[in-house]
Design an enzyme around this catalytic site. Structure first.
Site, short mmCIF file in Angstrom:
data_model
loop_
_atom_site.label_atom_id
_atom_site.label_comp_id
_atom_site.label_asym_id
_atom_site.label_seq_id
_atom_site.Cartn_x
_atom_site.Cartn_y
_atom_site.Cartn_z
N SER A 9 0.82 -1.22 0.00
CA SER A 9 0.00 0.00 0.00
C SER A 9 0.85 1.26 0.00
O SER A 9 0.48 2.27 -0.62
CB SER A 9 -0.94 -0.02 1.21
N LYS A 51 10.59 -7.62 5.31
CA LYS A 51 9.67 -7.42 4.20
C LYS A 51 9.03 -8.77 3.83
O LYS A 51 9.48 -9.81 4.26
CB LYS A 51 10.42 -6.85 2.98
N GLU A 85 11.12 -8.48 -4.89
CA GLU A 85 11.59 -7.24 -4.28
C GLU A 85 13.10 -7.30 -4.04
O GLU A 85 13.83 -6.36 -4.39
CB GLU A 85 10.85 -6.99 -2.96
C1 5RP Z 1 5.47 -6.79 0.19
C2 5RP Z 1 6.22 -5.95 1.15
C3 5RP Z 1 5.64 -4.63 1.50
O1 5RP Z 1 6.57 -3.64 1.22
C4 5RP Z 1 5.31 -4.62 2.95
O2 5RP Z 1 4.41 -5.68 3.21
C5 5RP Z 1 4.68 -3.29 3.38
O3 5RP Z 1 3.40 -3.17 2.85
P1 5RP Z 1 2.49 -1.93 3.18
O4 5RP Z 1 3.14 -0.73 2.59
O5 5RP Z 1 1.17 -2.26 2.55
O6 5RP Z 1 2.38 -1.83 4.70
O7 5RP Z 1 7.27 -6.30 1.66
O8 5RP Z 1 6.08 -8.04 0.03
#
Ligand code: 5RP
Length: 227
Positions: free
Chosen positions: A30, A93, A102
């Site tokens: 998000s 992450k 990522e």
């Molecule tokens: C996805 C990730 C995201 O960066 C992490 O979950 C953070 O998400 P958000 O910005 O929705 O809190 O690592 O694999």
């Protein structure tokens, strides 16, 4: 400000770092989505390298030209969210199950910036379970080996298979995710190395020594943290 407004402010601050002609890694989640929207709004001649199918879809819908990692070569700047920001900007992450792509994009980047709301202000690890991506074949056997590593290096946490609507979550690469509530993680580098050495583990969500700065949206503006 709500957490979402803080994420939006951090995303806009990160978009301001982008210069025309750059190749930009586009994170997942998000917060990263706010960055992608702010970047698209700037209308710069850049190319994006998405870290998930979801981000690729969003960026394409906003008119950002995309490259895959092999076409991109060296990426100038990657901007992404995180689930937890620990000492020295070590990150957890993978909450969005995109950790493998990522990490591939982060490691191909000259600079990486993490963005988050104030709830994720850098501090100690302890709240967010560590995601671990595992191949589906023999995954319960791999999970038992993961638990043995966690017993040595993470206070005896037990990894559990991530489910959504009662079914195992699949990553974009078709793998499974285990989540390990590790707590404080006394030696993240040792844990990272031991998990990576297990056959069946594809990748883990510890991002160590990769983030050059964190931009945290707060009620007092966007605050920069350095490692
Ligand atoms: C996805 C990730 C995201 O960066 C992490 O979950 C953070 O998400 P958000 O910005 O929705 O809190 O690592 O694999």
């Amino acid at each position: 400000m709500t957490p979402d407004q803080q994420k939006q402010a951090a995303g806009a601050a990160a978009a301001a770092l982008v210069e025309p002609g750059m190749t930009v890694g586009l994170g997942t989640g998000s917060t990263a989505a706010h960055f992608v929207r702010a970047l698209a709004a700037r209308g710069l001649a850049i190319r994006g390298v998405p870290t998930s199918e979801a981000t690729a879809e969003l960026a394409a819908s906003l008119g950002i030209p995309l490259l895959d990692l092999d076409q991109a070569g060296l990426i100038d700047l990657t901007v992404d969210g995180a689930d937890e920001i620990g000492p020295g900007l070590a990150l957890i992450k993978g909450g969005g199950a995109a950790l493998l792509r990522e990490k591939l994009v982060w490691e191909a980047s000259a600079r990486c910036v993490v963005i988050a709301d104030a709830l994720k202000t850098p501090g100690d690890f302890g709240r967010f379970p560590l995601p671990i991506e595992v191949v589906a074949f023999g995954h319960a056997t791999t999970a038992a080996r993961i638990d043995a590593v966690l017993a040595r290096l993470a206070g005896g946490a037990r990894a559990s298979l991530r489910l959504r609507d009662g079914r195992p979550v699949r990553t974009d690469g078709g793998n499974l995710i285990y989540d390990a509530p590790c707590g404080a993680i006394p030696d993240p580098a040792a844990l990272a190395g031991a998990l990576k050495a297990l056959t069946g583990v594809v990748e883990h969500g510890l991002f160590l020594g990769l983030a050059e700065r964190a931009l945290i949206g707060t009620d007092d503006g966007v605050i920069t943290f350095l490692p």
